[in-house]
Scaffold this motif. Structure first.
Motif, PDB file in Angstrom:
ATOM      1  N   HIS A 109      54.702  42.982 -23.901  1.00  0.00           N
ATOM      2  CA  HIS A 109      53.583  43.771 -23.369  1.00  0.00           C
ATOM      3  C   HIS A 109      52.401  42.865 -23.075  1.00  0.00           C
ATOM      4  O   HIS A 109      51.808  42.909 -22.002  1.00  0.00           O
ATOM      5  CB  HIS A 109      53.210  44.862 -24.381  1.00  0.00           C
ATOM      6  CG  HIS A 109      52.146  45.805 -23.906  1.00  0.00           C
ATOM      7  ND1 HIS A 109      50.840  45.399 -23.688  1.00  0.00           N
ATOM      8  CD2 HIS A 109      52.183  47.133 -23.621  1.00  0.00           C
ATOM      9  CE1 HIS A 109      50.119  46.436 -23.285  1.00  0.00           C
ATOM     10  NE2 HIS A 109      50.907  47.504 -23.235  1.00  0.00           N
ATOM     11  N   ILE A 115      52.473  52.623 -20.503  1.00  0.00           N
ATOM     12  CA  ILE A 115      51.757  51.438 -20.958  1.00  0.00           C
ATOM     13  C   ILE A 115      50.665  51.083 -19.958  1.00  0.00           C
ATOM     14  O   ILE A 115      50.822  51.269 -18.750  1.00  0.00           O
ATOM     15  CB  ILE A 115      52.700  50.232 -21.178  1.00  0.00           C
ATOM     16  CG1 ILE A 115      53.333  49.764 -19.861  1.00  0.00           C
ATOM     17  CG2 ILE A 115      53.779  50.585 -22.191  1.00  0.00           C
ATOM     18  CD1 ILE A 115      54.134  48.473 -19.985  1.00  0.00           C
ATOM     19  N   LEU A 160      50.498  45.652 -33.119  1.00  0.00           N
ATOM     20  CA  LEU A 160      50.476  47.114 -33.005  1.00  0.00           C
ATOM     21  C   LEU A 160      50.193  47.736 -34.370  1.00  0.00           C
ATOM     22  O   LEU A 160      49.380  48.663 -34.494  1.00  0.00           O
ATOM     23  CB  LEU A 160      51.814  47.617 -32.465  1.00  0.00           C
ATOM     24  CG  LEU A 160      52.023  49.135 -32.441  1.00  0.00           C
ATOM     25  CD1 LEU A 160      50.990  49.814 -31.540  1.00  0.00           C
ATOM     26  CD2 LEU A 160      53.436  49.485 -31.975  1.00  0.00           C
ATOM     27  N   LEU A 185      57.998  49.926 -26.855  1.00  0.00           N
ATOM     28  CA  LEU A 185      57.842  48.479 -27.042  1.00  0.00           C
ATOM     29  C   LEU A 185      59.200  47.807 -27.203  1.00  0.00           C
ATOM     30  O   LEU A 185      59.432  46.709 -26.672  1.00  0.00           O
ATOM     31  CB  LEU A 185      56.947  48.211 -28.254  1.00  0.00           C
ATOM     32  CG  LEU A 185      56.351  46.801 -28.386  1.00  0.00           C
ATOM     33  CD1 LEU A 185      55.611  46.390 -27.119  1.00  0.00           C
ATOM     34  CD2 LEU A 185      55.426  46.731 -29.594  1.00  0.00           C
ATOM     35  N   ALA A 187      48.923  45.908 -19.479  1.00  0.00           N
ATOM     36  CA  ALA A 187      50.034  45.051 -19.907  1.00  0.00           C
ATOM     37  C   ALA A 187      50.124  43.814 -19.024  1.00  0.00           C
ATOM     38  O   ALA A 187      49.962  43.898 -17.804  1.00  0.00           O
ATOM     39  CB  ALA A 187      51.347  45.823 -19.853  1.00  0.00           C
ATOM     40  N   GLN A 213      57.949  38.760 -29.862  1.00  0.00           N
ATOM     41  CA  GLN A 213      58.259  40.180 -29.993  1.00  0.00           C
ATOM     42  C   GLN A 213      57.842  40.697 -31.368  1.00  0.00           C
ATOM     43  O   GLN A 213      57.268  41.784 -31.483  1.00  0.00           O
ATOM     44  CB  GLN A 213      59.747  40.407 -29.754  1.00  0.00           C
ATOM     45  CG  GLN A 213      60.188  40.137 -28.323  1.00  0.00           C
ATOM     46  CD  GLN A 213      61.692  40.231 -28.145  1.00  0.00           C
ATOM     47  OE1 GLN A 213      62.408  40.652 -29.059  1.00  0.00           O
ATOM     48  NE2 GLN A 213      62.180  39.850 -26.967  1.00  0.00           N
ATOM     49  N   GLU A 253      54.129  41.137 -31.557  1.00  0.00           N
ATOM     50  CA  GLU A 253      53.637  42.331 -30.863  1.00  0.00           C
ATOM     51  C   GLU A 253      53.687  43.554 -31.773  1.00  0.00           C
ATOM     52  O   GLU A 253      52.777  44.398 -31.736  1.00  0.00           O
ATOM     53  CB  GLU A 253      54.464  42.581 -29.602  1.00  0.00           C
ATOM     54  CG  GLU A 253      54.226  41.569 -28.508  1.00  0.00           C
ATOM     55  CD  GLU A 253      54.160  42.188 -27.131  1.00  0.00           C
ATOM     56  OE1 GLU A 253      53.098  42.095 -26.499  1.00  0.00           O
ATOM     57  OE2 GLU A 253      55.185  42.755 -26.688  1.00  0.00           O
ATOM     58  N   ASN A 290      46.559  50.898 -25.849  1.00  0.00           N
ATOM     59  CA  ASN A 290      47.183  50.543 -24.575  1.00  0.00           C
ATOM     60  C   ASN A 290      48.501  51.278 -24.333  1.00  0.00           C
ATOM     61  O   ASN A 290      49.311  50.865 -23.493  1.00  0.00           O
ATOM     62  CB  ASN A 290      47.404  49.027 -24.485  1.00  0.00           C
ATOM     63  CG  ASN A 290      46.110  48.288 -24.203  1.00  0.00           C
ATOM     64  OD1 ASN A 290      45.164  48.855 -23.660  1.00  0.00           O
ATOM     65  ND2 ASN A 290      46.043  47.030 -24.588  1.00  0.00           N
ATOM     66  N   PHE A 291      48.674  52.372 -25.065  1.00  0.00           N
ATOM     67  CA  PHE A 291      49.801  53.270 -24.844  1.00  0.00           C
ATOM     68  C   PHE A 291      49.235  54.674 -24.627  1.00  0.00           C
ATOM     69  O   PHE A 291      48.470  55.169 -25.454  1.00  0.00           O
ATOM     70  CB  PHE A 291      50.753  53.267 -26.045  1.00  0.00           C
ATOM     71  CG  PHE A 291      51.433  51.945 -26.282  1.00  0.00           C
ATOM     72  CD1 PHE A 291      52.676  51.669 -25.732  1.00  0.00           C
ATOM     73  CD2 PHE A 291      50.826  50.961 -27.053  1.00  0.00           C
ATOM     74  CE1 PHE A 291      53.305  50.450 -25.941  1.00  0.00           C
ATOM     75  CE2 PHE A 291      51.434  49.735 -27.266  1.00  0.00           C
ATOM     76  CZ  PHE A 291      52.680  49.479 -26.703  1.00  0.00           C
ATOM     77  N   CYS A 323      56.791  52.781 -30.473  1.00  0.00           N
ATOM     78  CA  CYS A 323      57.671  51.689 -30.911  1.00  0.00           C
ATOM     79  C   CYS A 323      58.941  51.630 -30.063  1.00  0.00           C
ATOM     80  O   CYS A 323      59.427  50.551 -29.731  1.00  0.00           O
ATOM     81  CB  CYS A 323      58.029  51.852 -32.385  1.00  0.00           C
ATOM     82  SG  CYS A 323      56.684  51.435 -33.517  1.00  0.00           S
ATOM     83  N   SER A 332      49.541  44.641 -27.177  1.00  0.00           N
ATOM     84  CA  SER A 332      50.243  45.827 -27.683  1.00  0.00           C
ATOM     85  C   SER A 332      49.462  46.670 -28.683  1.00  0.00           C
ATOM     86  O   SER A 332      50.053  47.307 -29.563  1.00  0.00           O
ATOM     87  CB  SER A 332      51.572  45.396 -28.327  1.00  0.00           C
ATOM     88  OG  SER A 332      51.350  44.454 -29.364  1.00  0.00           O
TER      89      SER A 332
END
Length: 281
Positions: A148, A165, A187, A138, A168, A180, A183, A155-156, A135, A151
């Motif tokens: 991203h 990341i 997540l 992000l 992306a 935002q 995202e 993908n982390f 977090c 997200s």
């Protein structure tokens, strides 16, 4: 990024020494350690060259689709664009894989084949135990004015206490805080449980993003239903296609129980996650 031509193919590289990848790949002399991913979208392999490991990626779908080939006349091929994207991420202080080398084969000005060689990050996919650092990463991306683009938790990558990341799109968003907020919702969906205490939720932005999420879930199920009909399949249960009314009834009940937008928390739906990731921004 530097550009050049080798054997009538366009190449892109971070430094001159990275051109060492060209001949071994063209002559199929690279050692493949394992295949990390292989589907209709892309093939990703872990390769070894001169005792070092790298990631070798072929964007199969973008290389073969006619429309994507046509678009490559104006915007370049997928491997070149991903190379530039990775450079931009690193330039903005976000951890990701370093790009080394990309190659494109063109025909009539269109990219018909391409690949990318990049750094191999020896780590593991993020999980709920790493959600705080994920977090934070992000949030850092958003603070730079970017999103991203995909997200989900996988993908982390977590390696040596750092969060990297991958996959992306790293774009500026015309929808700002709405994108935002979405995202973080996306997540959260991939986590399968609430993560609201790990990120800031901005009132109306979060509410609107949640409504969009419900709509995309509904639309994803409609698409799946239509595709099944076209394939001659039948759903075993009528519940597989949740009605739009039932979705908005859930939202309505949530508002009745909680009038404070900042405390608003919706149910998480994990079904058809890949179907529901839309580039609405």
């Amino acid at each position: 990024m530097y550009k050049g031509i080798m054997k009538k193919k366009n190449i892109y590289f971070d430094e001159l020494s990275s051109t060492k990848f060209f001949n071994p790949i063209e002559e199929k002399r690279i050692k493949v350690l394992k295949t990390l991913k292989s589907d209709h979208r892309s093939t990703v392999k872990l390769i070894e060259l001169n005792g070092k490991t790298y990631v070798y990626k072929i964007p199969t779908e973008k290389n073969t689709r006619k429309w994507q080939r046509f678009l490559s006349i104006f915007r370049g091929g997928e491997s070149q664009r991903e190379f530039l994207c990775l450079e931009k991420i690193l330039k903005n202080g976000i951890d990701t894989a370093k790009p080394y080398f990309a190659c494109e084969t063109k025909k009539f000005g269109m990219v018909v084949d391409s690949y990318l060689v990049m750094e191999y990050i020896d780590g593991r996919e993020g999980n709920i135990d790493n959600i705080e650092i994920i977090c934070d990463t992000l949030e850092k991306i958003h603070s730079k004015g970017f999103i991203h683009g995909d997200s989900q938790l996988s993908n982390f990558i977590i390696s040596n206490g750092f969060c990297y990341i991958i996959d992306a799109r790293f774009k500026k968003s015309i929808f700002g805080k709405f994108a935002q907020a979405y995202e973080f919702i996306y997540l959260e969906t991939s986590c399968g449980q609430s993560i609201k205490k790990y990120y800031k939720r901005h009132g109306i932005y979060h509410v609107v993003a949640r409504l969009v999420d419900y709509y995309l879930i509904f639309w994803g199920k409609v698409r799946a239903f239509v595709k099944s009909l076209l394939r001659g399949e039948k759903f075993k249960k009528s519940e597989d296609l949740e009605s739009k009314e039932s979705i908005f009834q859930k939202i309505k009940s949530k508002f009745k129980r909680n009038k404070d937008f900042e405390k608003y928390s919706s149910e998480i739906n994990n079904e058809n996650q890949e179907e529901n990731q839309w580039e609405f921004w």
